[in-house]
Design a protein around this motif. Structure first.
Motif, mmCIF file in Angstrom:
data_model
loop_
_atom_site.group_PDB
_atom_site.id
_atom_site.type_symbol
_atom_site.label_atom_id
_atom_site.label_comp_id
_atom_site.label_asym_id
_atom_site.label_seq_id
_atom_site.Cartn_x
_atom_site.Cartn_y
_atom_site.Cartn_z
ATOM 1 N N VAL A 9 0.863 -1.182 0.000
ATOM 2 C CA VAL A 9 0.000 0.000 0.000
ATOM 3 C C VAL A 9 0.899 1.231 0.000
ATOM 4 O O VAL A 9 1.561 1.552 0.990
ATOM 5 N N GLY A 10 0.952 1.901 -1.143
ATOM 6 C CA GLY A 10 1.848 3.042 -1.321
ATOM 7 C C GLY A 10 2.912 2.713 -2.342
ATOM 8 O O GLY A 10 3.618 1.706 -2.205
ATOM 9 N N ALA A 11 3.011 3.531 -3.390
ATOM 10 C CA ALA A 11 3.936 3.226 -4.488
ATOM 11 C C ALA A 11 4.908 4.360 -4.728
ATOM 12 O O ALA A 11 5.308 4.623 -5.855
ATOM 13 N N ASP A 41 -2.028 2.372 -5.055
ATOM 14 C CA ASP A 41 -1.742 3.799 -4.913
ATOM 15 C C ASP A 41 -2.590 4.549 -5.937
ATOM 16 O O ASP A 41 -2.643 4.137 -7.102
ATOM 17 N N PRO A 42 -3.253 5.624 -5.554
ATOM 18 C CA PRO A 42 -4.036 6.380 -6.533
ATOM 19 C C PRO A 42 -3.173 7.130 -7.539
ATOM 20 O O PRO A 42 -3.680 7.597 -8.563
ATOM 21 N N PHE A 43 -1.869 7.237 -7.250
ATOM 22 C CA PHE A 43 -0.953 7.962 -8.125
ATOM 23 C C PHE A 43 -0.018 6.977 -8.828
ATOM 24 O O PHE A 43 0.095 5.820 -8.437
ATOM 25 N N PRO A 44 0.666 7.414 -9.880
ATOM 26 C CA PRO A 44 1.489 6.490 -10.672
ATOM 27 C C PRO A 44 2.534 5.771 -9.836
ATOM 28 O O PRO A 44 3.204 6.387 -8.992
ATOM 29 N N PRO A 45 2.703 4.461 -10.064
ATOM 30 C CA PRO A 45 3.670 3.702 -9.268
ATOM 31 C C PRO A 45 5.093 4.148 -9.559
ATOM 32 O O PRO A 45 5.484 4.372 -10.699
ATOM 33 N N GLY A 46 5.855 4.261 -8.505
ATOM 34 C CA GLY A 46 7.228 4.755 -8.595
ATOM 35 C C GLY A 46 7.306 6.125 -7.967
ATOM 36 O O GLY A 46 7.852 6.311 -6.875
ATOM 37 N N SER A 47 6.709 7.091 -8.635
ATOM 38 C CA SER A 47 6.748 8.457 -8.117
ATOM 39 C C SER A 47 5.700 8.699 -7.046
ATOM 40 O O SER A 47 5.885 9.547 -6.169
ATOM 41 N N GLY A 48 4.583 7.945 -7.088
ATOM 42 C CA GLY A 48 3.538 8.177 -6.103
ATOM 43 C C GLY A 48 3.034 9.606 -6.148
ATOM 44 O O GLY A 48 3.104 10.290 -7.175
ATOM 45 N N ARG A 49 2.540 10.064 -5.008
ATOM 46 C CA ARG A 49 1.933 11.397 -4.948
ATOM 47 C C ARG A 49 2.970 12.513 -4.941
ATOM 48 O O ARG A 49 2.826 13.521 -5.647
ATOM 49 N N ILE A 50 4.027 12.349 -4.154
ATOM 50 C CA ILE A 50 4.968 13.450 -3.928
ATOM 51 C C ILE A 50 5.790 13.764 -5.169
ATOM 52 O O ILE A 50 6.044 14.933 -5.490
ATOM 53 N N TRP A 51 6.205 12.735 -5.903
ATOM 54 C CA TRP A 51 7.147 12.928 -7.015
ATOM 55 C C TRP A 51 6.461 12.772 -8.367
ATOM 56 O O TRP A 51 7.129 12.544 -9.376
ATOM 57 N N ARG A 52 5.167 12.917 -8.410
ATOM 58 C CA ARG A 52 4.422 12.701 -9.648
ATOM 59 C C ARG A 52 4.757 13.745 -10.703
ATOM 60 O O ARG A 52 5.247 14.843 -10.398
ATOM 61 N N ASP A 53 4.445 13.399 -11.937
ATOM 62 C CA ASP A 53 4.711 14.283 -13.071
ATOM 63 C C ASP A 53 3.689 15.406 -13.084
ATOM 64 O O ASP A 53 2.632 15.340 -12.455
ATOM 65 N N THR A 118 20.813 20.222 -8.047
ATOM 66 C CA THR A 118 19.513 20.249 -7.373
ATOM 67 C C THR A 118 18.444 20.132 -8.464
ATOM 68 O O THR A 118 17.837 21.121 -8.868
ATOM 69 N N PRO A 119 18.208 18.917 -8.957
ATOM 70 C CA PRO A 119 17.270 18.741 -10.070
ATOM 71 C C PRO A 119 15.828 18.882 -9.629
ATOM 72 O O PRO A 119 15.507 18.894 -8.433
ATOM 73 N N SER A 120 14.950 18.959 -10.601
ATOM 74 C CA SER A 120 13.528 19.095 -10.305
ATOM 75 C C SER A 120 12.974 17.816 -9.708
ATOM 76 O O SER A 120 13.463 16.710 -9.970
ATOM 77 N N ARG A 121 11.932 17.974 -8.918
ATOM 78 C CA ARG A 121 11.258 16.800 -8.352
ATOM 79 C C ARG A 121 10.599 15.975 -9.459
ATOM 80 O O ARG A 121 10.469 14.759 -9.341
ATOM 81 N N SER A 122 10.194 16.653 -10.495
ATOM 82 C CA SER A 122 9.578 15.949 -11.613
ATOM 83 C C SER A 122 10.576 14.975 -12.255
ATOM 84 O O SER A 122 10.223 13.845 -12.604
ATOM 85 N N LEU A 123 11.834 15.400 -12.422
ATOM 86 C CA LEU A 123 12.845 14.518 -13.011
ATOM 87 C C LEU A 123 13.094 13.313 -12.108
ATOM 88 O O LEU A 123 13.216 12.176 -12.589
ATOM 89 N N TYR A 124 13.153 13.546 -10.810
ATOM 90 C CA TYR A 124 13.331 12.427 -9.875
ATOM 91 C C TYR A 124 12.162 11.454 -9.979
ATOM 92 O O TYR A 124 12.346 10.231 -9.899
ATOM 93 N N GLY A 125 10.957 11.968 -10.196
ATOM 94 C CA GLY A 125 9.804 11.098 -10.384
ATOM 95 C C GLY A 125 9.965 10.197 -11.591
ATOM 96 O O GLY A 125 9.545 9.030 -11.565
ATOM 97 N N HIS A 126 10.575 10.696 -12.667
ATOM 98 C CA HIS A 126 10.826 9.852 -13.848
ATOM 99 C C HIS A 126 11.793 8.720 -13.499
ATOM 100 O O HIS A 126 11.613 7.585 -13.971
ATOM 101 N N TYR A 127 12.814 9.024 -12.700
ATOM 102 C CA TYR A 127 13.740 7.974 -12.254
ATOM 103 C C TYR A 127 13.000 6.904 -11.453
ATOM 104 O O TYR A 127 13.196 5.696 -11.677
ATOM 105 N N LEU A 128 12.137 7.319 -10.545
ATOM 106 C CA LEU A 128 11.416 6.365 -9.706
ATOM 107 C C LEU A 128 10.465 5.498 -10.535
ATOM 108 O O LEU A 128 10.361 4.282 -10.302
ATOM 109 N N ARG A 129 9.797 6.088 -11.509
ATOM 110 C CA ARG A 129 8.890 5.291 -12.345
ATOM 111 C C ARG A 129 9.682 4.313 -13.218
ATOM 112 O O ARG A 129 9.238 3.175 -13.443
ATOM 113 N N TRP A 130 10.837 4.747 -13.702
ATOM 114 C CA TRP A 130 11.703 3.834 -14.462
ATOM 115 C C TRP A 130 12.141 2.664 -13.581
ATOM 116 O O TRP A 130 12.133 1.505 -14.020
#
Length: 629
Positions: A9-11, A41-53, A118-130
């Motif tokens: 529970v939580g991605a 998770d209601p948000f995309p797996p990997g990035s979840g809510r915090i790091w979503r695109d 200090t990259p964007s949180r959005s870019l880190y979300g792409h790493y997590l989804r990958w």
């Protein structure tokens, strides 16, 4: 009869790392029977809510890429490893074309990212989804992964199996997500659980992840009282300045490298910032490289002996070791960079600071420091960060706080050439090293305030924004967009509306149109209003840890060995595990993501839970086979 099943529970970061540990273990020892894995998770797996695109790319991480990973490494010595790139290595792979990504922007952003950027949180979300996709693709054919775009609303136990009630997201296809899942074992990887209430009635923009705060409620020209002076405040500042067309540009007459000016768009509000302490979080040093590994020789040498003496008096047993290690770094740097600061040979002082904790003369380093240093030279004392403000007049106080921020930014810009920042870097880094000394009641109850003061001070030092954000803050202050209110910051209603007050004056500082909270509190299990957590407590599957100190957020109790939730009876709820910030008071420093090369405590706690979960599914298979026979 359902197949043996695991539910996560939580991605986000922890849920993704958990999938990686499951993948590693089932690759090393493939199950003989089918195994289902459910990720919820209601948000995309990997990035979840915090790091979503989709979030503004001006919102950046608070950790350098080289210190961010969801893969394990050799320092962990896992019997079933799943190595992979940390965030910095992933960016390098994307830039080189070795790792395929879905957009040109991701490629270009990765190519500009250095290991200490200090990259964007959005870019880190792409790493997590990958990473999530890589873990999913590695699963053996008999292991089925199903991702549910839903929230877990309730968990109940039926005949030793968990029934998880789901609330699918509104846009999910009705047939795609069931309303109930059965699982033999469950891992809660919930991260920063948002509160469902909106704080005080006077708060227009309550505490939340910046992209979920509805900043649009703040209109151009609004006078806004802002609670918080850390990373959350600089996030909010970015959203109401550069995201509204303003621009931070190099100063025409810079007082130091990196100084900026703010070019207004006309759509800015006026921000009045303060907090309970009134103290600003410090800027992260610009080391121009990956931050150096903190040398904590005295602390690390003493840990084995201290572990055997728990519970500890933190102020007597632990804090002096941290201070000594930080002072050793300070004098290593000062003696190299400014040898003229000493009136006596600094080697005697350095020898005392670097000797084993029980070594001869090691307890007298402060006296040696006074004897060695020129009288006018600054001594190292991390508590100086907490020095009270000298000003009481509102205008003078605003100026004093801005000066403190500017002085700290100047030190941060020196990076490795600042003995002060190098020492503070060591002081705050000890948070990760004291985990075995403080977890699960490792410090005596009478010492809880001392531990909390250290964690607060270390947070001010180590959890602040990157330097460029602080330069933006100073530019916005000079442009009149930001004003600093000082300590004891409160907003009270009077006959004419809402007014900002601080503890240094009985008179209101200013009336305001809006009130915003620019911080994230740790989840408080008794105040979340979350149906999942409330249900676990109501049903006796979880309980509040009795060791939570007064003033700390209520923490769900977990078993030390495998993070199983402890139920109302005092026994672990077999098969139900939980990791992350919901347990910060019992398992310290859960708020960080795994750091490569450090024998990550986060990955070790997740792996222990996964090992227990897989053992439970194997036992269920054996039990079912015996019953069938």
């Amino acid at each position: 009869m359902h197949s043996p099943a695991i539910a996560i529970v939580g991605a986000g970061v922890r849920g993704t790392a958990a999938l990686g540990r499951i993948a590693a273990r089932v690759i090393a020892a493939p199950p003989a029977d089918p195994l289902d894995i459910h990720v919820i998770d209601p948000f995309p797996p990997g990035s979840g809510r915090i790091w979503r695109d989709g979030q503004p790319r001006s919102l950046v991480m608070n950790t350098v890429p080289a210190h961010s990973t969801v893969f394990d490494d050799a320092t962990l010595a896992f019997s079933a490893p799943f190595p992979g790139p940390d965030f910095a290595s992933w960016c390098a792979g994307v830039a080189a074309g070795d790792i395929a990504v879905e957009s040109e922007w991701v490629h270009d952003a990765a190519a500009l990212t250095l290991p200490w950027s200090t990259p964007s949180r959005s870019l880190y979300g792409h790493y997590l989804r990958w990473a999530h996709r890589r873990f999913a693709k590695s699963l053996p054919p008999q292991v089925t992964l199903t991702v549910h775009a839903a929230s877990a609303r309730r968990i109940a136990v039926e005949a030793d199996v968990f029934r998880i009630a789901l609330d699918p997201v509104p846009l999910a296809p009705p047939a795609a997500t069931p309303t109930t899942i059965m699982a033999d074992t469950v891992l809660l990887a919930l991260g920063w659980v948002p509160r469902t209430h909106c704080g005080s009635a006077s708060t227009d923009v309550p505490s939340e992840n910046p992209i979920d705060q509805r900043i649009e409620r703040i209109a151009p020209g609004d006078r806004v009282a802002v609670h918080g002076m850390g990373m959350g405040f600089t996030d909010l500042l970015s959203l109401v300045t550069e995201e509204r067309g303003g621009a931070y540009i190099p100063a025409s007459a810079p007082t130091r490298p990196g100084a900026l000016e703010y070019r207004a768009s006309g759509r800015e509000p006026s921000l009045i910032a303060g907090s309970r302490s009134g103290l600003p979080f410090l800027a992260k040093p610009d080391f121009g490289a990956v931050p150096p590994r903190a040398r904590l020789s005295a602390l690390h040498a003493a840990i084995p002996q201290l572990v055997g003496r728990r519970p500890l008096d933190f102020a007597v047993d632990v804090l002096p070791l941290i201070e000594r290690d930080a002072a050793a770094e300070y004098h290593r740097a000062l003696s190299e960079l400014h040898p003229d600061a000493y009136r006596a040979d600094p080697r005697t002082l350095l020898d005392a600071l670097q000797a084993p904790p029980d070594g001869t003369g090691s307890a007298h380093w402060r006296e040696l420091e006074d004897a060695s240093l020129d009288a006018a030279v600054r001594r190292f004392d991390a508590a100086a960060v907490l020095a009270p403000f000298a000003s009481r007049d509102a205008e003078a106080l605003d100026h004093e706080i801005a000066e403190r921020i500017a002085d700290d930014a100047a030190e941060a810009a020196l990076g490795l050439r600042s003995p002060w920042k190098r020492a503070l870097h060591v002081f705050q880094a000890a948070r990760a090293s004291i985990i075995p000394l403080t977890d699960f009641g490792g410090t005596a109850a009478a010492s809880s305030d001392d531990l909390r003061r250290y964690l607060f001070l270390a947070g001010l030092i180590g959890s602040g924004p990157p330097l460029f954000r602080v330069e933006q803050l100073l530019a916005a202050h000079r442009a009149g967009v930001v004003r600093f209110a000082g300590p004891g910051f409160t907003v009270r209603a009077d006959q004419t509306g809402r007014a900002v007050h601080h503890s240094l004056s009985a008179e209101p500082l200013s009336h305001v149109d809006r009130v915003a909270e620019a911080f994230l509190n740790l989840p408080d299990a008794e105040r979340l209003g979350d149906p999942l957590i409330d249900g676990l407590l109501d049903d006796g599957l979880a309980r509040i840890w009795a060791g939570t100190a007064p003033g700390e957020p209520a923490t769900l109790e977990i078993a030390e060995a495998d993070s199983a939730l402890v139920g109302a009876s005092g026994a672990p709820t077999a098969g139900l595990h939980s990791v992350g910030p919901l347990h910060e008071a019992i398992r310290r420093f859960t708020i960080i993501a795994p750091i490569p090369g450090t024998r990550s405590s986060v990955l070790r706690e997740i792996d222990a839970a996964v090992e227990s979960m897989l053992a439970r599914t194997r036992a269920r298979v054996h039990r079912t086979a015996e019953e069938a026979a």
